[in-house]
Design an enzyme around this catalytic site. Structure first.
Site, PDB file in Angstrom:
ATOM      1  N   GLY A  17       0.796  -1.231   0.000  1.00 32.42           N
ATOM      2  CA  GLY A  17       0.000   0.000   0.000  1.00 32.42           C
ATOM      3  C   GLY A  17       0.819   1.267   0.000  1.00 32.42           C
ATOM      4  O   GLY A  17       0.334   2.324   0.438  1.00 32.42           O
ATOM      5  N   SER A  18       2.048   1.198  -0.526  1.00 26.60           N
ATOM      6  CA  SER A  18       2.909   2.386  -0.511  1.00 26.60           C
ATOM      7  C   SER A  18       2.257   3.599  -1.186  1.00 26.60           C
ATOM      8  O   SER A  18       2.232   4.698  -0.622  1.00 26.60           O
ATOM      9  CB  SER A  18       4.234   2.028  -1.203  1.00 26.60           C
ATOM     10  OG  SER A  18       4.911   3.170  -1.575  1.00 26.60           O
ATOM     11  N   ASP A  32      -6.943  -0.667  -0.505  1.00 23.00           N
ATOM     12  CA  ASP A  32      -5.712  -0.039  -0.004  1.00 23.00           C
ATOM     13  C   ASP A  32      -6.043   1.307   0.639  1.00 23.00           C
ATOM     14  O   ASP A  32      -5.551   1.635   1.724  1.00 23.00           O
ATOM     15  CB  ASP A  32      -4.705   0.177  -1.142  1.00 23.00           C
ATOM     16  CG  ASP A  32      -4.106  -1.135  -1.642  1.00 23.00           C
ATOM     17  OD1 ASP A  32      -4.691  -2.191  -1.359  1.00 23.00           O
ATOM     18  OD2 ASP A  32      -3.068  -1.088  -2.326  1.00 23.00           O
TER      19      ASP A  32
HETATM   20  C1  MEV Z   1      -3.869  -4.509  -4.247  1.00 20.71           C
HETATM   21  O1  MEV Z   1      -3.369  -4.213  -2.959  1.00 20.71           O
HETATM   22  C2  MEV Z   1      -5.058  -5.411  -4.152  1.00 20.71           C
HETATM   23  C3  MEV Z   1      -5.672  -5.818  -5.491  1.00 20.71           C
HETATM   24  O2  MEV Z   1      -6.828  -6.593  -5.181  1.00 20.71           O
HETATM   25  C4  MEV Z   1      -6.044  -4.621  -6.335  1.00 20.71           C
HETATM   26  C5  MEV Z   1      -7.196  -3.808  -5.750  1.00 20.71           C
HETATM   27  O3  MEV Z   1      -7.918  -4.301  -4.907  1.00 20.71           O
HETATM   28  O4  MEV Z   1      -7.378  -2.687  -6.234  1.00 20.71           O
HETATM   29  C6  MEV Z   1      -4.729  -6.694  -6.307  1.00 20.71           C
END
Ligand code: MEV
Length: 338
Positions: free
Chosen positions: A130-131, A175
């Site tokens: 989550g940077s 995120d």
């Molecule tokens: C990214 O941290 C998580 C994913 O499911 C993408 C998203 O939810 O937007 C891969």
């Protein structure tokens, strides 16, 4: 969350924390990293997912108002906002949108003086932690701190999502919600609810050292879904079921069940094409070292692994095994009972 860095952890590079609101010409914002326990990728298609804040890794933004010109100072680039490299487009978006929403449009458009935005972060970039969302959250908080205005959670969410859309195209919002959360959450279609953690959950984290692009990972799942819609939807549905069932296991503190669910989730994420040889090797090493289960976390294609340990000492052993399997660094995160 008590989180202990082991091996070389970038947590030690965290910037000094400044006192928010200390100076009318200066705003400060801080946000932490996140980790997804269950449901990544399926969450993009509306499935529920479970995530935790990772407080030991943080991003900090300081906005100092001054003479005309809007600038960025960061380890990736220092100079005028408009000359920033393309990879900083999400940061530039966060700066302009946050200043504007905070009532500082004169600074955003450089018509009333200017500002320098200094960004420091201990969150490794493109590792599924989550940077980009945390940097956007820190910038939003700094802008509102500078304006002396309260920042409500929906405005914060909108601002992070505005930046995340530039970073990843169609972010689910998990995120954005988790970098602002204070405990474990169930996320579904933008809404969050806290979840009950019945017993402390000790997780060994490993960074492969390889970046993984969320946009690319999400795009490859979408392409698979177009090629093989039924098979892919069945796998995504199983990820959703695992996430939903994990809520009861987390609430009862059933570490064995949580670990088994993680291992199953990892094998499905492998089948949808977002794992890598290094991630698979680290997951296997964690399980061979006695982890109750392990999986990649976040977008995948690189990034990090999380593994369920019995104790801090066990997490150290699992961390050592994961480093032998190629992890660049490992650390322990305890999700407290709540
Ligand atoms: C990214 O941290 C998580 C994913 O499911 C993408 C998203 O939810 O937007 C891969």
């Amino acid at each position: 969350m008590s989180q202990t860095p082991h091996a070389e952890s970038r947590a030690s590079q965290a910037a000094p924390v400044s006192e928010p609101g200390a100076d009318a010409r200066r705003g400060v914002g801080i946000a932490h990293a996140k980790a997804i326990l269950f449901g990544e990728h399926a969450v993009v298609y509306g499935a529920p997912a479970i995530a935790i804040p990772v407080d030991s890794l943080t991003a900090e933004a300081i906005i100092e108002a001054g003479p005309p010109g809007l600038g960025i100072a960061s380890s990736l680039y220092t100079g005028p906002v408009d000359g920033a490299p393309a990879r900083l487009a999400p940061v530039v978006t966060a700066i302009k949108a946050s200043l504007e929403r905070a009532g500082l449009a004169g600074l955003a458009h450089e018509t009333e003086g200017g500002a320098v935005v200094t960004i420091t972060s201990s969150i490794p970039h493109e590792r599924g932690l989550g940077s980009s969302a945390a940097v956007a959250a820190a910038i939003a908080r700094a802008a509102f701190d500078l304006a002396g205005t309260e920042l409500d959670s929906e405005t914060l969410f909108d601002l992070i999502q505005t930046s995340e859309r530039v970073a990843h195209g169609k972010p689910s919002g998990i995120d954005a919600r988790t970098v602002a959360a204070t405990g474990a959450i169930r996320f579904n279609r933008g809404a969050v609810a806290p979840i009950h953690i019945g017993a402390p959950l000790i997780l060994a984290f490993a960074d492969t050292g390889h970046p993984g692009s969320t946009a690319q990972a999400v795009g490859s799942v979408q392409a698979l879904r177009e090629r093989e819609p039924e098979a892919t939807d069945a796998l995504l549905s199983r990820l959703a079921e695992i996430a939903e069932h994990s809520i009861a296991d987390l609430a009862s503190g059933d570490r064995t069940a949580v670990g088994a669910a993680m291992s199953e989730a990892h094998s499905i994420l492998h089948r949808v094409g977002v794992s890598s040889e290094r991630l698979d090797a680290i997951v296997a090493a964690a399980c061979a070292a006695g982890a109750a289960g392990a999986k990649l976390t976040g977008g995948g294609l690189g990034g990090c692994v999380i593994a369920v340990a019995d104790s801090d000492a066990h997490a150290d052993e699992i961390g050592a095994a994961m480093r032998l399997a190629g992890a660049e660094r490992t650390w322990t995160v305890e999700v407290p009972a709540a």
